[in-house]
Design a protein around this motif. Structure first.
Motif, PDB file in Angstrom:
ATOM      1  N   SER A 122       0.809  -1.221   0.000  1.00  0.00           N
ATOM      2  CA  SER A 122       0.000   0.000   0.000  1.00  0.00           C
ATOM      3  C   SER A 122       0.840   1.268   0.000  1.00  0.00           C
ATOM      4  O   SER A 122       0.403   2.304  -0.518  1.00  0.00           O
ATOM      5  N   TRP A 123       2.061   1.231   0.554  1.00  0.00           N
ATOM      6  CA  TRP A 123       2.863   2.462   0.593  1.00  0.00           C
ATOM      7  C   TRP A 123       3.175   2.968  -0.814  1.00  0.00           C
ATOM      8  O   TRP A 123       3.432   4.160  -0.996  1.00  0.00           O
ATOM      9  N   ASN A 124       3.149   2.085  -1.802  1.00  0.00           N
ATOM     10  CA  ASN A 124       3.399   2.498  -3.186  1.00  0.00           C
ATOM     11  C   ASN A 124       2.418   3.562  -3.671  1.00  0.00           C
ATOM     12  O   ASN A 124       2.706   4.273  -4.641  1.00  0.00           O
ATOM     13  N   TYR A 125       1.266   3.676  -3.003  1.00  0.00           N
ATOM     14  CA  TYR A 125       0.215   4.585  -3.468  1.00  0.00           C
ATOM     15  C   TYR A 125       0.017   5.777  -2.539  1.00  0.00           C
ATOM     16  O   TYR A 125      -0.964   6.488  -2.651  1.00  0.00           O
ATOM     17  N   ARG A 126       0.995   5.970  -1.632  1.00  0.00           N
ATOM     18  CA  ARG A 126       0.951   7.134  -0.736  1.00  0.00           C
ATOM     19  C   ARG A 126       2.223   7.952  -0.953  1.00  0.00           C
ATOM     20  O   ARG A 126       3.331   7.479  -0.685  1.00  0.00           O
ATOM     21  N   SER A 127       2.054   9.161  -1.433  1.00  0.00           N
ATOM     22  CA  SER A 127       3.223  10.002  -1.715  1.00  0.00           C
ATOM     23  C   SER A 127       3.993  10.319  -0.444  1.00  0.00           C
ATOM     24  O   SER A 127       5.224  10.460  -0.464  1.00  0.00           O
ATOM     25  N   GLU A 128       3.289  10.441   0.692  1.00  0.00           N
ATOM     26  CA  GLU A 128       3.953  10.757   1.952  1.00  0.00           C
ATOM     27  C   GLU A 128       4.880   9.637   2.416  1.00  0.00           C
ATOM     28  O   GLU A 128       5.759   9.843   3.261  1.00  0.00           O
ATOM     29  N   ASP A 129       4.705   8.432   1.871  1.00  0.00           N
ATOM     30  CA  ASP A 129       5.560   7.301   2.209  1.00  0.00           C
ATOM     31  C   ASP A 129       6.573   6.994   1.105  1.00  0.00           C
ATOM     32  O   ASP A 129       7.218   5.942   1.115  1.00  0.00           O
ATOM     33  N   GLY A 130       6.697   7.909   0.148  1.00  0.00           N
ATOM     34  CA  GLY A 130       7.659   7.707  -0.933  1.00  0.00           C
ATOM     35  C   GLY A 130       7.117   6.933  -2.109  1.00  0.00           C
ATOM     36  O   GLY A 130       7.891   6.455  -2.949  1.00  0.00           O
ATOM     37  N   GLY A 131       5.791   6.805  -2.194  1.00  0.00           N
ATOM     38  CA  GLY A 131       5.190   6.039  -3.276  1.00  0.00           C
ATOM     39  C   GLY A 131       5.003   6.843  -4.546  1.00  0.00           C
ATOM     40  O   GLY A 131       5.274   8.039  -4.602  1.00  0.00           O
ATOM     41  N   GLY A 132       4.514   6.164  -5.573  1.00  0.00           N
ATOM     42  CA  GLY A 132       4.250   6.800  -6.854  1.00  0.00           C
ATOM     43  C   GLY A 132       4.969   6.100  -7.984  1.00  0.00           C
ATOM     44  O   GLY A 132       6.111   5.644  -7.834  1.00  0.00           O
ATOM     45  N   ILE A 133       4.323   5.992  -9.132  1.00  0.00           N
ATOM     46  CA  ILE A 133       4.916   5.253 -10.244  1.00  0.00           C
ATOM     47  C   ILE A 133       6.059   6.029 -10.889  1.00  0.00           C
ATOM     48  O   ILE A 133       6.995   5.435 -11.434  1.00  0.00           O
ATOM     49  N   VAL A 134       6.038   7.368 -10.827  1.00  0.00           N
ATOM     50  CA  VAL A 134       7.144   8.145 -11.388  1.00  0.00           C
ATOM     51  C   VAL A 134       8.418   7.883 -10.592  1.00  0.00           C
ATOM     52  O   VAL A 134       9.486   7.610 -11.162  1.00  0.00           O
ATOM     53  N   VAL A 135       8.330   7.959  -9.270  1.00  0.00           N
ATOM     54  CA  VAL A 135       9.482   7.710  -8.413  1.00  0.00           C
ATOM     55  C   VAL A 135       9.997   6.285  -8.600  1.00  0.00           C
ATOM     56  O   VAL A 135      11.201   6.024  -8.568  1.00  0.00           O
ATOM     57  N   ASP A 136       9.083   5.360  -8.839  1.00  0.00           N
ATOM     58  CA  ASP A 136       9.455   3.962  -8.979  1.00  0.00           C
ATOM     59  C   ASP A 136      10.038   3.652 -10.350  1.00  0.00           C
ATOM     60  O   ASP A 136      11.067   2.982 -10.468  1.00  0.00           O
ATOM     61  N   MET A 137       9.400   4.145 -11.419  1.00  0.00           N
ATOM     62  CA  MET A 137       9.735   3.682 -12.763  1.00  0.00           C
ATOM     63  C   MET A 137      10.621   4.624 -13.576  1.00  0.00           C
ATOM     64  O   MET A 137      11.383   4.176 -14.425  1.00  0.00           O
ATOM     65  N   PHE A 138      10.533   5.934 -13.361  1.00  0.00           N
ATOM     66  CA  PHE A 138      11.373   6.833 -14.161  1.00  0.00           C
ATOM     67  C   PHE A 138      12.870   6.572 -13.964  1.00  0.00           C
ATOM     68  O   PHE A 138      13.645   6.713 -14.916  1.00  0.00           O
ATOM     69  N   PRO A 139      13.337   6.204 -12.751  1.00  0.00           N
ATOM     70  CA  PRO A 139      14.749   5.817 -12.647  1.00  0.00           C
ATOM     71  C   PRO A 139      15.108   4.635 -13.542  1.00  0.00           C
ATOM     72  O   PRO A 139      16.212   4.574 -14.089  1.00  0.00           O
TER      73      PRO A 139
END
Length: 383
Positions: free
Chosen positions: A186-203
């Motif tokens: 679930s943290w993947n979908y909370r920006s306050e916990d460092g989530g988000g597909i951009v943060v995950d996939m753009f690197p």
């Protein structure tokens, strides 16, 4: 043969990626093959120390795989002179501080990406590591996938001529967690916990584009949170505050244009979960995780647009499969082997913390591009 034991503190192995890919399919797989032969009469024997906050989970993993060492006190592990390498697969928000501690303790560091929550932090890690004189590496696993290795073979052989464009499709439907359990935390979908597909996939997209096609010179992105409510591991609803889809256009050195769609809210109608189509003046290719198909200029058909009659051609049948021409090991394990050779045999290795910082930079600029509604230049970074 001389066997050298390499003690590796592995933080975050109770998570999906840290457990499956790094512990089981990399470090334990190396042990199953008898260690890593350096070719000089030395065999490295990795001895993992499972590090985390949940002692019961660590004990369960250790018992399952016959391992001896677990720890919940990271500071104590880093103070142990017998520990050679620190590996981090924690949630993004906890990674930067832990890496700083490991660097300060003089440990070689190998880490999942993103390396930090922002570019400033990522660059600081690289500077600290260089100043400390340690070896450091960042996981860039997509480069070692069979499909992309075949694609690189085509590029190196000049198959494409001048590369014009790259189009990538990545993603799958991640269940919301109400009537079917979500297959991502679930943290993947909370920006306050460092989530988000951009943060995950753009690197990931940064190093794939950089290594295969050229440095990213500009980015224009649009992000979305298509599924605004999800249910966590305890069945409780929560607001999804992070982006679950991103649509990016990247200008590359040399003039090629890349367009990559990333989504956790898309149902798969392609052969693999990620596919890249590369079009060039002399030929095209479609590469996925394992497979790669090509169509050369000399064999390209001439379709004619006519919406009034059914299609008479099966377009997929007009492509040729690229053969394996060899065996491909697990990509994570392959990079672990390269990093261990870098540490203990001084073999060349350039997937370091500066390379990781480029990924953080692209994610940061991608989010900013979406927020500001404009294309942004991606300046070169250096220490």
């Amino acid at each position: 043969m001389t066997r050298k034991t390499v003690r590796i503190a592995m933080n975050g192995v109770t998570g999906r990626m840290g457990y499956r890919q790094h512990l089981v399919r990399s470090i334990l797989a190396l042990r199953e093959q008898g260690g890593l032969d350096l070719g000089d009469g030395t065999v490295l024997w990795p001895e993992p120390i499972l590090v985390g906050r949940r002692e019961h989970a660590l004990k369960a993993l250790a018992e399952r795989h016959g391992l001896e060492h677990i720890a919940t006190d990271l500071d104590a592990v880093l103070a142990d002179d017998s520990v050679d390498i620190y590996f981090d697969a924690q949630v993004t928000s906890a990674r930067e501080e832990a890496l700083k501690k490991a660097i300060a303790a003089g440990k070689h560091v190998y880490t999942e990406k993103p390396t930090a929550t922002g570019l400033d932090g990522a660059l600081e890690l690289a500077r600290l590591a260089n100043a400390a004189g340690i070896k450091h590496g960042v996981v860039q696993d997509k480069l070692f996938l069979p499909g992309l290795l075949k694609l690189k073979r085509l590029i190196d052989g000049g198959f494409f001529g001048r590369i014009l464009s790259v189009r990538g499709e990545f993603g799958y439907w991640v269940f919301e967690g109400d009537w079917q359990e979500a297959q991502r935390p679930s943290w993947n979908y909370r920006s306050e916990d460092g989530g988000g597909i951009v943060v995950d996939m753009f690197p990931h997209w940064e190093y794939v584009l950089h290594e295969l096609f050229g440095r990213v010179r500009s980015v224009q992105a649009l992000t979305a949170t298509h599924v605004p409510q999800r249910w966590d591991e305890n069945g409780k609803p929560y607001d999804a505050t992070a982006d679950d889809a991103a649509y990016g256009v990247f200008e590359l050195d040399g003039g090629a244009i890349a367009q990559i769609n990333s989504s956790w809210a898309v149902r798969v109608n392609r052969d693999e979960l990620v596919e890249f189509q590369v079009d060039g003046t002399e030929g095209s290719a479609v590469a996925g995780l394992r497979n790669c198909r090509v169509q050369h200029r000399s064999a390209t058909p001439k379709p004619v647009w006519n919406p009034d009659i059914p299609a008479t051609e099966v377009f997929r049948d007009q492509w040729q499969e690229v053969p394996d021409n060899g065996e491909f090991d697990n990509g994570f394990k392959a990079q672990w082997e390269l990093f261990l050779r870098h540490v203990y045999a001084d073999a060349p290795y350039h997937w370091d913390l500066l390379a990781g910082a480029r990924g953080v930079q692209l994610a940061e600029l991608g989010l900013r591009s979406s927020a500001e509604g404009r294309r942004l230049d991606v300046p070169e970074i250096a220490l």
